[in-house]
Each structure stands twice: as structure tokens, then as C-alpha cells.
Design a protein around this motif. Structure first.
Motif, PDB file in Angstrom:
ATOM      1  N   SER A   1      39.340  39.906 111.885  1.00  0.00           N
ATOM      2  CA  SER A   1      38.916  41.141 112.545  1.00  0.00           C
ATOM      3  C   SER A   1      39.825  42.290 112.137  1.00  0.00           C
ATOM      4  N   ILE A   2      39.218  43.327 111.583  1.00  0.00           N
ATOM      5  CA  ILE A   2      39.947  44.530 111.172  1.00  0.00           C
ATOM      6  C   ILE A   2      39.491  45.670 112.069  1.00  0.00           C
ATOM      7  N   ARG A   3      40.464  46.314 112.733  1.00  0.00           N
ATOM      8  CA  ARG A   3      40.159  47.361 113.702  1.00  0.00           C
ATOM      9  C   ARG A   3      40.692  48.736 113.312  1.00  0.00           C
ATOM     10  N   ALA A   4      41.325  48.842 112.157  1.00  0.00           N
ATOM     11  CA  ALA A   4      41.882  50.126 111.696  1.00  0.00           C
ATOM     12  C   ALA A   4      41.508  50.317 110.233  1.00  0.00           C
ATOM     13  N   TYR A   5      41.096  51.545 109.902  1.00  0.00           N
ATOM     14  CA  TYR A   5      40.521  51.819 108.591  1.00  0.00           C
ATOM     15  C   TYR A   5      41.116  53.084 107.992  1.00  0.00           C
ATOM     16  N   THR A   6      41.049  53.175 106.674  1.00  0.00           N
ATOM     17  CA  THR A   6      41.422  54.408 106.007  1.00  0.00           C
ATOM     18  C   THR A   6      40.255  55.396 106.149  1.00  0.00           C
ATOM     19  N   ASP A   7      40.437  56.602 105.674  1.00  0.00           N
ATOM     20  CA  ASP A   7      39.372  57.616 105.729  1.00  0.00           C
ATOM     21  C   ASP A   7      38.369  57.484 104.590  1.00  0.00           C
ATOM     22  N   GLN A   8      38.618  56.590 103.647  1.00  0.00           N
ATOM     23  CA  GLN A   8      37.728  56.443 102.497  1.00  0.00           C
ATOM     24  C   GLN A   8      36.328  56.040 102.946  1.00  0.00           C
ATOM     25  N   PRO A   9      35.311  56.806 102.528  1.00  0.00           N
ATOM     26  CA  PRO A   9      33.940  56.450 102.931  1.00  0.00           C
ATOM     27  C   PRO A   9      33.474  55.161 102.262  1.00  0.00           C
ATOM     28  N   VAL A  10      32.534  54.500 102.916  1.00  0.00           N
ATOM     29  CA  VAL A  10      31.899  53.306 102.371  1.00  0.00           C
ATOM     30  C   VAL A  10      30.607  53.764 101.708  1.00  0.00           C
ATOM     31  N   SER A  11      30.385  53.344 100.483  1.00  0.00           N
ATOM     32  CA  SER A  11      29.210  53.807  99.741  1.00  0.00           C
ATOM     33  C   SER A  11      27.908  53.309 100.361  1.00  0.00           C
ATOM     34  N   LYS A  12      26.864  54.081 100.157  1.00  0.00           N
ATOM     35  CA  LYS A  12      25.533  53.688 100.617  1.00  0.00           C
ATOM     36  C   LYS A  12      25.145  52.355  99.994  1.00  0.00           C
ATOM     37  N   GLU A  13      25.494  52.168  98.732  1.00  0.00           N
ATOM     38  CA  GLU A  13      25.189  50.909  98.039  1.00  0.00           C
ATOM     39  C   GLU A  13      25.849  49.723  98.744  1.00  0.00           C
ATOM     40  N   ASN A  14      27.133  49.863  99.117  1.00  0.00           N
ATOM     41  CA  ASN A  14      27.819  48.774  99.821  1.00  0.00           C
ATOM     42  C   ASN A  14      27.212  48.536 101.197  1.00  0.00           C
ATOM     43  N   LEU A  15      26.862  49.602 101.901  1.00  0.00           N
ATOM     44  CA  LEU A  15      26.262  49.446 103.225  1.00  0.00           C
ATOM     45  C   LEU A  15      24.924  48.708 103.132  1.00  0.00           C
TER      46      LEU A  15
ATOM     47  N   SER B   1      34.721  48.947 122.004  1.00  0.00           N
ATOM     48  CA  SER B   1      34.253  49.479 120.725  1.00  0.00           C
ATOM     49  C   SER B   1      34.927  50.793 120.353  1.00  0.00           C
ATOM     50  N   ALA B   2      36.057  51.097 120.950  1.00  0.00           N
ATOM     51  CA  ALA B   2      36.724  52.378 120.710  1.00  0.00           C
ATOM     52  C   ALA B   2      37.052  52.601 119.233  1.00  0.00           C
ATOM     53  N   MET B   3      37.330  51.523 118.497  1.00  0.00           N
ATOM     54  CA  MET B   3      37.717  51.675 117.089  1.00  0.00           C
ATOM     55  C   MET B   3      36.591  52.228 116.221  1.00  0.00           C
ATOM     56  N   VAL B   4      35.355  52.217 116.734  1.00  0.00           N
ATOM     57  CA  VAL B   4      34.232  52.774 115.971  1.00  0.00           C
ATOM     58  C   VAL B   4      34.433  54.275 115.748  1.00  0.00           C
ATOM     59  N   GLN B   5      35.189  54.929 116.618  1.00  0.00           N
ATOM     60  CA  GLN B   5      35.429  56.362 116.482  1.00  0.00           C
ATOM     61  C   GLN B   5      36.224  56.706 115.230  1.00  0.00           C
ATOM     62  N   LYS B   6      37.027  55.771 114.758  1.00  0.00           N
ATOM     63  CA  LYS B   6      37.865  56.033 113.584  1.00  0.00           C
ATOM     64  C   LYS B   6      37.385  55.320 112.331  1.00  0.00           C
ATOM     65  N   ALA B   7      36.252  54.642 112.437  1.00  0.00           N
ATOM     66  CA  ALA B   7      35.687  53.934 111.285  1.00  0.00           C
ATOM     67  C   ALA B   7      34.823  54.901 110.476  1.00  0.00           C
ATOM     68  N   PRO B   8      34.790  54.741 109.159  1.00  0.00           N
ATOM     69  CA  PRO B   8      33.903  55.594 108.354  1.00  0.00           C
ATOM     70  C   PRO B   8      32.435  55.207 108.471  1.00  0.00           C
ATOM     71  N   ALA B   9      32.165  53.995 108.984  1.00  0.00           N
ATOM     72  CA  ALA B   9      30.780  53.544 109.122  1.00  0.00           C
ATOM     73  C   ALA B   9      30.724  52.420 110.149  1.00  0.00           C
ATOM     74  N   ALA B  10      29.511  52.137 110.596  1.00  0.00           N
ATOM     75  CA  ALA B  10      29.285  51.020 111.508  1.00  0.00           C
ATOM     76  C   ALA B  10      27.854  50.543 111.324  1.00  0.00           C
ATOM     77  N   ILE B  11      27.630  49.289 111.673  1.00  0.00           N
ATOM     78  CA  ILE B  11      26.284  48.720 111.646  1.00  0.00           C
ATOM     79  C   ILE B  11      25.991  48.201 113.047  1.00  0.00           C
ATOM     80  N   LEU B  12      24.906  48.706 113.608  1.00  0.00           N
ATOM     81  CA  LEU B  12      24.442  48.237 114.905  1.00  0.00           C
ATOM     82  C   LEU B  12      23.406  47.154 114.654  1.00  0.00           C
TER      83      LEU B  12
END
Length: 191
Positions: free
Chosen positions: A31-45, A85-96
Motif C-alpha cells: 500500500s502506497i499512500r504518498a505520491y510525487t506530483d508527476q501525472p500518470v499518463s492516460k495510457e497507463n490509466l 481516503s484522505a490521501m486521494v487529495q494528494k494523488a495525481p489520479a484515482a480509480i473508483l
């Protein structure tokens, strides 16, 4: 094309030399709860969600819907007032990951949506790990207040039930995966 005997030998060899990419990814996932600001590409998502859709489902109903979120304002709103789910605020992306009750079975079979969407969620987490990203399963269902919070923000119709939200991104932390092997949790043939 390999014959049956060769396939079996290959499978045995992979197990024997412990060099199995799938097993490596399973055991590296954490489980990773902290992320850099680098965006995740649409292709990866899209690759990640495609892995989710490859999960097994009861009677092949595939009662899932996925919402990919990379809008900062939406991510921030989703994380408000949701401690888990507070860490979602600092994530560059999320999947519901949601259950679609219009696609789920009828009667008691409808409850299989939870297992089906959980299998999809695990595939998503493994795909995230395999791409060098990090993520974490944060629960929504069955907490009514969390379901309402997410449904209100994302305008979910009544037949869509959010199971979890998986914040993801490039890890800013690199914890060691836990070794959860416990022989005491195994029985052979009978209790």
C-alpha cells in the motif's frame, strides 16, 4: 507451438527457479499512500483499468464500472471528510471501482458484485505495481456516509454503488512489502 509435455516442463521450471514475473509483482505490491506530483499518463490509466476488466466475474456478468479521476478539484473533494481516503487529495489520479446493479445478477446472485469488483480491484492494484506506480485500496462500501459522499460528488445514479477508491501515482515513499505468509492459516484437506 509447444506440446503439452513442454508446457508442463516450462511451468515446472518457472516454479523451480523462482523466476515468475506474476508472482514477483504479487509479492512486491504494497500500500502506497504518498505520491510525487508527476501525472500518470492516460495510457497507463487505461492499461490499469483494462487489467481490472480482465478479472473473473460470476456468470461473466462483469457488474463493474470504473471512474478514472485526474481532476485535482474532484480528487480534493473526494478526500474531504473521508479519513480513510484522505490521501486521494494528494494523488495525481484515482480509480473508483463501482458495482453496477443493472448488470449484477438477480436475487441472492446480485451480491456477487462485491466479489467481482474486489477481484477487479486486486487486478488494478497489481497492474499499478507492475507499472512502477503505487496505490492503495481505500474502502467506501458498505459505509453509508462514504457511499453518499462519493455519489454526491460524482453524480452517481442509484444503480451504481462505489466499492472503493484507489488513489495512485508515482510513489514518494518506498516501504518494503510485508511478508504475510503464516503457516498457521493453512489446513490440508480438513479443518
Amino acid at each position: 507451438m509447444a506440446c503439452k509435455g513442454e508446457e508442463k516442463e516450462t511451468a515446472q521450471n518457472v516454479g523451480a527457479n523462482n523466476s515468475n514475473v506474476v508472482l514477483d509483482v504479487i509479492h512486491q505490491r504494497t500500500s502506497i499512500r504518498a505520491y510525487t506530483d508527476q501525472p500518470v499518463s492516460k495510457e497507463n490509466l487505461e492499461t490499469i483499468v483494462r487489467a481490472g476488466m480482465a478479472a473473473p466475474s460470476a456468470v461473466n456478468k462483469q457488474p463493474w464500472q470504473f471512474i478514472i479521476i485526474d481532476d485535482k478539484n474532484t480528487l480534493h473533494a473526494l478526500g474531504e471528510n473521508m479519513r480513510t481516503s484522505a490521501m486521494v487529495q494528494k494523488a495525481p489520479a484515482a480509480i473508483l471501482v463501482c458495482g453496477d446493479m443493472n448488470k449484477a445478477g438477480e436475487g441472492w446472485l446480485q451480491q456477487y458484485w462485491i466479489q467481482d469488483c474486489s477481484a477487479a480491484s486486486q487486478n488494478i492494484l497489481l497492474a499499478i505495481t507492475s507499472l512502477g506506480l503505487g496505490g492503495v485500496w481505500t474502502s467506501i462500501y458498505p459505509a453509508e456516509d462514504r457511499i453518499k459522499h462519493v455519489a454526491d460528488i460524482l453524480n452517481l445514479p442509484e444503480h451504481i454503488i462505489p466499492l472503493n477508491i484507489i488513489p495512485l501515482g508515482y510513489p514518494s515513499q518506498h516501504p518494503e512489502p510485508k511478508d504475510k505468509w503464516n503457516e498457521e492459516n493453512i489446513r490440508w484437506n480438513v479443518w
